[in-house]
Design a protein around this motif. Sequence first.
Motif, mmCIF file in Angstrom:
data_model
loop_
_atom_site.group_PDB
_atom_site.id
_atom_site.type_symbol
_atom_site.label_atom_id
_atom_site.label_comp_id
_atom_site.label_asym_id
_atom_site.label_seq_id
_atom_site.Cartn_x
_atom_site.Cartn_y
_atom_site.Cartn_z
ATOM 1 N N LEU A 1 -4.593 5.950 -0.760
ATOM 2 C CA LEU A 1 -3.811 5.543 -1.028
ATOM 3 C C LEU A 1 -3.905 4.298 -2.111
ATOM 4 C CD1 LEU A 1 -4.024 4.806 3.091
ATOM 5 C CD2 LEU A 1 -2.144 5.970 2.273
ATOM 6 N N TYR A 2 -2.689 3.902 -2.112
ATOM 7 C CA TYR A 2 -3.095 2.465 -2.883
ATOM 8 C C TYR A 2 -3.035 1.873 -2.766
ATOM 9 C CZ TYR A 2 -3.754 6.998 -6.410
ATOM 10 O OH TYR A 2 -4.417 7.796 -7.059
ATOM 11 N N HIS A 3 -3.517 0.411 -3.799
ATOM 12 C CA HIS A 3 -2.746 -0.716 -2.436
ATOM 13 C C HIS A 3 -2.870 -1.854 -3.829
ATOM 14 C CE1 HIS A 3 -4.094 -5.376 -1.649
ATOM 15 N NE2 HIS A 3 -3.363 -5.088 -0.082
ATOM 16 N N PHE A 4 -1.843 -2.180 -4.044
ATOM 17 C CA PHE A 4 -1.292 -3.756 -5.069
ATOM 18 C C PHE A 4 -1.449 -4.816 -4.438
ATOM 19 C CE2 PHE A 4 1.702 -5.509 -7.806
ATOM 20 C CZ PHE A 4 1.079 -5.156 -8.548
ATOM 21 N N ASN A 5 -1.503 -5.522 -5.055
ATOM 22 C CA ASN A 5 -1.249 -6.744 -5.015
ATOM 23 C C ASN A 5 -0.896 -7.817 -6.263
ATOM 24 O OD1 ASN A 5 -1.759 -9.811 -3.991
ATOM 25 N ND2 ASN A 5 -4.026 -9.540 -3.087
ATOM 26 N N GLY A 6 -0.439 -8.617 -6.310
ATOM 27 C CA GLY A 6 0.717 -9.166 -7.495
ATOM 28 C C GLY A 6 -0.015 -9.714 -8.204
ATOM 29 N N SER B 1 -9.665 6.018 -1.423
ATOM 30 C CA SER B 1 -10.047 7.819 0.079
ATOM 31 C C SER B 1 -10.387 6.556 1.459
ATOM 32 C CB SER B 1 -11.637 7.877 -0.718
ATOM 33 O OG SER B 1 -11.019 8.034 -1.851
ATOM 34 N N VAL B 2 -9.082 7.740 2.168
ATOM 35 C CA VAL B 2 -8.974 7.723 3.364
ATOM 36 C C VAL B 2 -9.555 8.774 4.609
ATOM 37 C CG1 VAL B 2 -7.283 7.330 5.318
ATOM 38 C CG2 VAL B 2 -7.053 6.369 2.517
ATOM 39 N N THR B 3 -10.473 8.497 4.706
ATOM 40 C CA THR B 3 -10.914 9.952 6.043
ATOM 41 C C THR B 3 -10.367 9.350 7.206
ATOM 42 O OG1 THR B 3 -12.262 10.785 4.902
ATOM 43 C CG2 THR B 3 -12.232 11.910 7.383
ATOM 44 N N VAL B 4 -9.421 10.598 8.000
ATOM 45 C CA VAL B 4 -9.319 10.073 9.444
ATOM 46 C C VAL B 4 -9.868 11.299 10.207
ATOM 47 C CG1 VAL B 4 -6.497 10.029 11.090
ATOM 48 C CG2 VAL B 4 -6.842 8.581 8.243
ATOM 49 N N PRO B 5 -10.748 11.012 11.184
ATOM 50 C CA PRO B 5 -11.466 11.956 12.388
ATOM 51 C C PRO B 5 -10.310 12.898 13.079
ATOM 52 C CG PRO B 5 -11.636 10.013 12.892
ATOM 53 C CD PRO B 5 -11.055 9.276 11.440
ATOM 54 N N PRO B 6 -10.774 13.595 14.083
ATOM 55 C CA PRO B 6 -9.930 13.874 15.113
ATOM 56 C C PRO B 6 -9.647 12.481 15.779
ATOM 57 C CG PRO B 6 -11.781 15.193 14.101
ATOM 58 C CD PRO B 6 -11.619 14.252 13.789
ATOM 59 N N ARG B 7 -8.867 13.372 16.999
ATOM 60 C CA ARG B 7 -8.799 12.317 17.728
ATOM 61 C C ARG B 7 -9.490 11.763 18.926
ATOM 62 N NH1 ARG B 7 -3.773 9.639 17.020
ATOM 63 N NH2 ARG B 7 -2.936 9.938 14.562
ATOM 64 N N TRP B 8 -11.049 12.146 18.688
ATOM 65 C CA TRP B 8 -11.678 11.733 19.447
ATOM 66 C C TRP B 8 -11.229 10.607 19.994
ATOM 67 C CZ3 TRP B 8 -15.865 12.044 15.264
ATOM 68 C CH2 TRP B 8 -15.829 13.842 14.947
ATOM 69 N N ARG B 9 -12.005 10.271 21.345
ATOM 70 C CA ARG B 9 -12.037 8.591 22.479
ATOM 71 C C ARG B 9 -12.937 7.883 21.321
ATOM 72 N NH1 ARG B 9 -12.376 12.113 26.630
ATOM 73 N NH2 ARG B 9 -14.928 11.140 26.857
ATOM 74 N N PRO B 10 -12.186 6.457 21.107
ATOM 75 C CA PRO B 10 -13.205 5.985 20.605
ATOM 76 C C PRO B 10 -14.981 5.773 20.811
ATOM 77 C CG PRO B 10 -11.471 4.530 21.134
ATOM 78 C CD PRO B 10 -11.764 6.356 22.647
ATOM 79 N N GLU B 11 -15.512 6.142 21.776
ATOM 80 C CA GLU B 11 -16.446 6.136 22.289
ATOM 81 C C GLU B 11 -17.634 7.417 21.745
ATOM 82 O OE1 GLU B 11 -14.120 6.033 24.181
ATOM 83 O OE2 GLU B 11 -14.599 6.767 25.960
ATOM 84 N N GLU B 12 -16.560 8.047 21.951
ATOM 85 C CA GLU B 12 -17.053 9.667 21.427
ATOM 86 C C GLU B 12 -17.527 9.274 19.933
ATOM 87 O OE1 GLU B 12 -15.051 12.943 24.097
ATOM 88 O OE2 GLU B 12 -13.876 12.562 22.408
ATOM 89 N N PHE B 13 -16.610 9.096 18.897
ATOM 90 C CA PHE B 13 -16.495 8.180 17.153
ATOM 91 C C PHE B 13 -17.573 7.692 17.562
ATOM 92 C CE2 PHE B 13 -15.089 5.957 13.873
ATOM 93 C CZ PHE B 13 -15.186 6.875 12.851
ATOM 94 N N VAL C 1 1.081 -1.190 -0.268
ATOM 95 C CA VAL C 1 0.135 -0.024 0.305
ATOM 96 C C VAL C 1 0.846 1.255 -0.354
ATOM 97 C CG1 VAL C 1 -0.367 0.369 2.662
ATOM 98 C CG2 VAL C 1 -2.074 1.151 1.023
ATOM 99 N N PHE C 2 0.660 2.180 -0.582
ATOM 100 C CA PHE C 2 1.319 3.730 -1.258
ATOM 101 C C PHE C 2 0.388 4.462 -1.156
ATOM 102 C CE2 PHE C 2 0.604 1.674 -5.128
ATOM 103 C CZ PHE C 2 0.615 3.208 -5.821
ATOM 104 N N ALA C 3 1.230 5.947 -0.833
ATOM 105 C CA ALA C 3 0.428 7.349 -1.476
ATOM 106 C C ALA C 3 0.778 7.801 -2.113
ATOM 107 C CB ALA C 3 0.262 8.007 -0.582
ATOM 108 N N LEU C 4 1.042 8.722 -3.527
ATOM 109 C CA LEU C 4 1.401 9.445 -3.590
ATOM 110 C C LEU C 4 1.963 11.037 -3.074
ATOM 111 C CD1 LEU C 4 -0.090 8.742 -7.426
ATOM 112 C CD2 LEU C 4 1.682 7.818 -6.325
ATOM 113 N N ASP C 5 1.322 10.917 -2.523
ATOM 114 C CA ASP C 5 1.364 13.102 -1.787
ATOM 115 C C ASP C 5 2.489 12.158 -0.551
ATOM 116 O OD1 ASP C 5 1.810 15.009 -0.623
ATOM 117 O OD2 ASP C 5 -0.483 15.296 -0.740
#
Length: 272
Positions: free
Chosen positions: A173-178, A205-217, A74-78
């Motif tokens: 992100l990009y995922h490659f399976n050979g 497409s990946v979204t990482v939410p703010p670092r809330w506690r898991p129960e808040e998320f 798995v890789f990113a271009l940025d």
Amino acid sequence: EIVNLLLCGQAVPNVFDGRMDLGGGMFLKGIPTFVEVGFLSLLESLNLCKVGQYLKCPKWPIWVVGSESHYTVVFALDTSVQDENEFEKREAEIRRAFDAQDQSGGGGFISSEKLQHVLRETKVNMPPEMLENLASTAFIVWSEFWHALLQLDKSLGGMKDATGLIGKKQFDLYHFNGIAKAVSNGNQLTEGETLQQRPRLTELSVTVPPRWRPEEFLVELTPDLSNEQGEKDGNVEVDQPERSQHAPLVDCIRTRWPLAVCSWVGDAPSIV
């Protein structure tokens, strides 16, 4: 050992950072320093191992992904996906100090006697009542320690975020399976048509939410049924959660970016 040899130049048997002191002059060897290409493991999502920050945060945004039977990439271009804000740098600092006292082989817990050492090293001034509650048992789990830090003010060395917005990220992100996989691209097959067999490259497409506690998320993603009628009538504006899809690869990604929400077009990416 072969994978570690290729990634860090040493055939060490473990994937945690540095080495673990077992006492009596015995040590377990892990990854000695930061690497150029990283590693993520499905086994970590199953709590069967702990991949250290050296492998999770490589120089380049490229990770070998290990499953039970196969390796993919798995890789990113940025390269900015690796950038850390102040919050993440502080978290990484505290986690390294915690892991340095973890003698469980990556189990994510330390003895109560080791807590004071972690607090001193990370300059956390924990109030007596919070400290007493945290150290009430013989062992302290990382999730409980992190939960306490999220409630502790920054002036005391904690991670409390009054805005709830620190750390949100969006990237691809990009995922490659050979290994050749059947690819339908989400389309229906016509009669007599066969699936193409070729290596898979999937964009996520990946979204990482703010670092809330898991129960808040979880609360944030749970719809309020009492407002359902109002939403239908258009009287209430509600922020819709990101579209989320799941596959074992997502579990691997979440070992690097906790609570990451992933989506893709077509068939789910395969890591086997």
